[in-house]
Design an enzyme around this catalytic site. Sequence first.
Site, short mmCIF file in Angstrom:
data_model
loop_
_atom_site.label_atom_id
_atom_site.label_comp_id
_atom_site.label_asym_id
_atom_site.label_seq_id
_atom_site.Cartn_x
_atom_site.Cartn_y
_atom_site.Cartn_z
CG ASP A 233 5.35 12.14 3.80
OD1 ASP A 233 5.88 11.37 2.99
OD2 ASP A 233 5.99 12.78 4.65
CD GLU A 267 11.00 9.49 2.42
OE1 GLU A 267 11.30 10.46 1.69
OE2 GLU A 267 10.31 9.61 3.46
CD GLU A 268 8.66 10.77 6.20
OE1 GLU A 268 9.45 11.74 6.26
OE2 GLU A 268 7.60 10.80 5.56
#
Length: 1049
Positions: A233, A267-268
């Site tokens: 991820d 993104e996170e």
Amino acid sequence: MKCYNPSAFVPMAVTLVTVIIYLGVFIPLLIIQETVPSAPDDPTLYNGLNLTEAWLDLQSLSDGYHPFNSRKNDDVRNWLLKRIGEILDHNQIQYSTETESATISETQIKSDFDAEAPESVPSPSNSNDGSAERYHEDLRARKESPAVTVFNDLRSNYSSNALTSIGVKGRKLGISTYFEGNNIICYVRGSDDEEGEWWKTGSVNSKGKVHGKGGVMVNAHFDSVSTGFGATDDGVGVVTALQLIRYFTTPQNVPQKGFVALFNNGEEDGLYGAKAFLSHPMARFVHTFLNLEGAGAGGRATLFRSTDSEVTRAYAHAKHPFGTVVSSDGFSLGYVRSETDYVVFRAEGYRGLDVAFWQPRSQYHTDQDDAKHTSIDSLWHMLSASVATTRSLTKDTGNTFLGPRGDDKVGKVSNGKGSDGVWFDIFGTVFAVFKLRTLFAWSLTLLIAAPLMLFAVSYLLNRQDKFYFFAGSIKAKGPEDEPISLGGWRGAFRYPITLIITCAITFGCASLINKINPMIVYSSPYSVWSMSASLFFSIFWFIMAGCNFVRPSALQRGYAFMWLFVFGWIILVAATVYEDRFKISGGYLFVFYEAAIFLATLIAIGEQFALPKKSTYVENSQLDHDGNQDSHHQAVMGTDGANGADEANASNEAGQEEDPEDNVNDLAVPHETTPLIGGGAPTQRSSISTTFANRYRQVVPESYDGPADHHDKKGHKKHPYGGEQDWSAKLPIWTWLVQYLLVGPFILIVVGQVGLFLVAALHQTGTDGSPLLLPYLVVAVFSILLLLPVTPFIHRLTHHMPTFFFLVFIGTLIYNLVAFPFSPNNRYKAYFQQTVDLDTGLNKVTIVGIEQYIREIIAYIPSAAGQTINCEENPRIRSGLSFCSYEGIAPRVVDNVVDGIPPEKGYTDWLTYNVTRVPNENKATFHISGLETRACILRFDDPFSEFKVHGGAKTEERWDDVPDSGSDQIKLWSRDWNKEWKVDVEWAVGEDMKPGEEGRTGRVVCLWSDANERGVIPALDEARRFSPDWTSVVKLMDGLVEGSKRFVV
């Protein structure tokens, strides 16, 4: 030794076929579920790819935590720019780099034109036909239009709000955000693309001009969470994108349509990098995309979602496709609360795919999301699928992804009209893709045609007097004859009653486990599977076999299929409505299921064409009854058996084959021990006539052989099985096998894959605050669906299988009730955050999770010893979990305190702010600055209506800064460190108030998320060190540490 016909409907054959079908299906399914296809032995097997290089890149990328708000994130970004350059240098590609608004052309290959000229091109000195001039023009065009352009994007910003947050229920106020992006975009020019720097023409937001055939984009984010190394991820996605650059810049693989690799950052924390990309000029070029993500930590990369069936066909070219549209339906129905960049691109109008790792979730966002806990096989699974997908998309130069949109939305990309799709894999090898409207047509046809066909066949049977279902007693022709029962109602209602009872017990057992040990499914999903399936199977067999023992019925299998058809038809109605109204495609399971059940039911009804007419059966039964009465009268009157012997001899002379046992019974002389009624076998007609029977005798048809004297083609007598109705002896013995093959293998494959997929995705979501009962209900539902195919035949199984499964149930039930649910391989996720009041110096460590386990974890932490642990719920942040707090060790996120001095002494300098009120207006200006951070937040106790960041980019029209309901937070993300923010805020004038009479209160907050160096956040280090080995500590919010100061304006 007696041999059984393998196709006969007898216990041994049914048991053997059941074992073969279920083992033949589930062994491969489990292997596919738990393993990954092996990577090729040759790392350079595919021209343009290097798997060894990709694996080394993944190890380099994931050697530390690199969230957006960390120095390590900058290191990763610089490393990516370097790696892109090295790949292009290796492939000898001419490329340019653009940073901000300035263009810096960096020719990376030799610029000597003569050195590049092929031998077939004449030199300028000896050519008079102009070819040399054209050659130099081509070279100049190639120099002006390099094959690759790398955008070092330091200007794309994003400003908007969110009305909801993950895990928040009932939130009405927005969370406004201003984000400064620093994405990396690599554009590989396609052979059909325009020459020159076409992205510099027109306005940034223009959607009117299409360049070439539209571009294909692969997206991956290079930031990680603050508590995970980001190997899957999204490290695997990042190195896959790097390899795709390598692939498409290899001379043999030049794309026809332009290829864009987007390495987005942020993104996170809120999908900010993808949102910032939409303000970049290259966003106008993209028509299709492939988003690469990680919601697990290895295994197979699955196709999570797709915008339409046309783009999904590109993924079907993968060698090992994996996925089902059911996962997409989970997002559409709101059951999945997390999101990926896919949702940003879909909202922009792009057509594309979302491919992601999805298990094991216990390693997701933890320190086990590293190269050690993933594999090169997982990397290859995503990489190979990505190459196949993007290669197909870049070669599609037709009008599939061009032209007016199907939704007629203004401002969206003109990339054609897509159609909703249905997709699923079979054994991870074959990928089925078709349109949703095709599924809807199948559903509608099945709903209408199937019942009509069954009624039509039943009508024909009834016309021929052969429809034995629901047949009761029929009176014979004689005036004094008793009605003869056909037994057609026997077993008509035992199936639904058994199904209801068994389902209730199965769901009750699931609720019992959820009540006593709700987290056992977290580490032992197969134990829960075994318990649920074995319980349903053993209880169902016990009831059905018991009913069949007490009252056997040849119609039990047929009635079971009828009831299954009725239940399936009702479910299919609901699935069809969802297909039409809500575009939900997962109903394909029930379409296939109902189609198989329909065919099996059709066979169950149609096989009755082989039976005698009911009137003939009744007539023959009456004759048999009269014959038995004649034999009884002869026995009573003492008549010798000469006549009977003569008839028997005559029969033998005519070539009739008899059973020796029948001859013995027929020729036996009656005596005082002979039974009063039925001197012969109960199923055989007596050949002995009676002196006084002439007045009652009826004419016997030549074809009459008694109701049970049915013969096969060899002349052997056929008897009904196990006391079933006499007429059932003429039923075909092989039709059950065809029915089993219809409802068995394929249905089990399709349903089994979905069941295993859903449970693997859900069984470790309890620590996130998801309903704990949900995975148990899914297991119970799919256990029932997977065992329904055997239920029509279950009464013919030997007792060995249900006995075995009942023992399995007892063992798994005990285990599921008493076993501890976590282990070092399946660690419980506890969420961590430390908050510091920079005004008072007080700090609080909050550990979030299920209170029972959180208290146990905190008990291991030394600094929490002796403190009163307060636990409360906070649904605004994460619902379904408890927030337990204690005073922790002070953080050292800013190095401004000398050793030996309490870190609280330096708190004041961590965050500075100044707020100025605009006179007579509901406005104020904030100046905010934080040390060693690039993320701060303004939190208001009451909502505001507008905000503006000085020096920020122009707001995108596609988003509102503040919703109509107002916002109570402004998140500020900078690409630079230690930036001073200047923010104007305005709030609405209250009722019966004048401008300037109302103020606002709240807190100014700054975030720190860098945990790479031990001792910077000692409370986190302590929690990781002393918590039990079945626990992992992960981040709760955007910042591991929040420091705040109070403001009043």
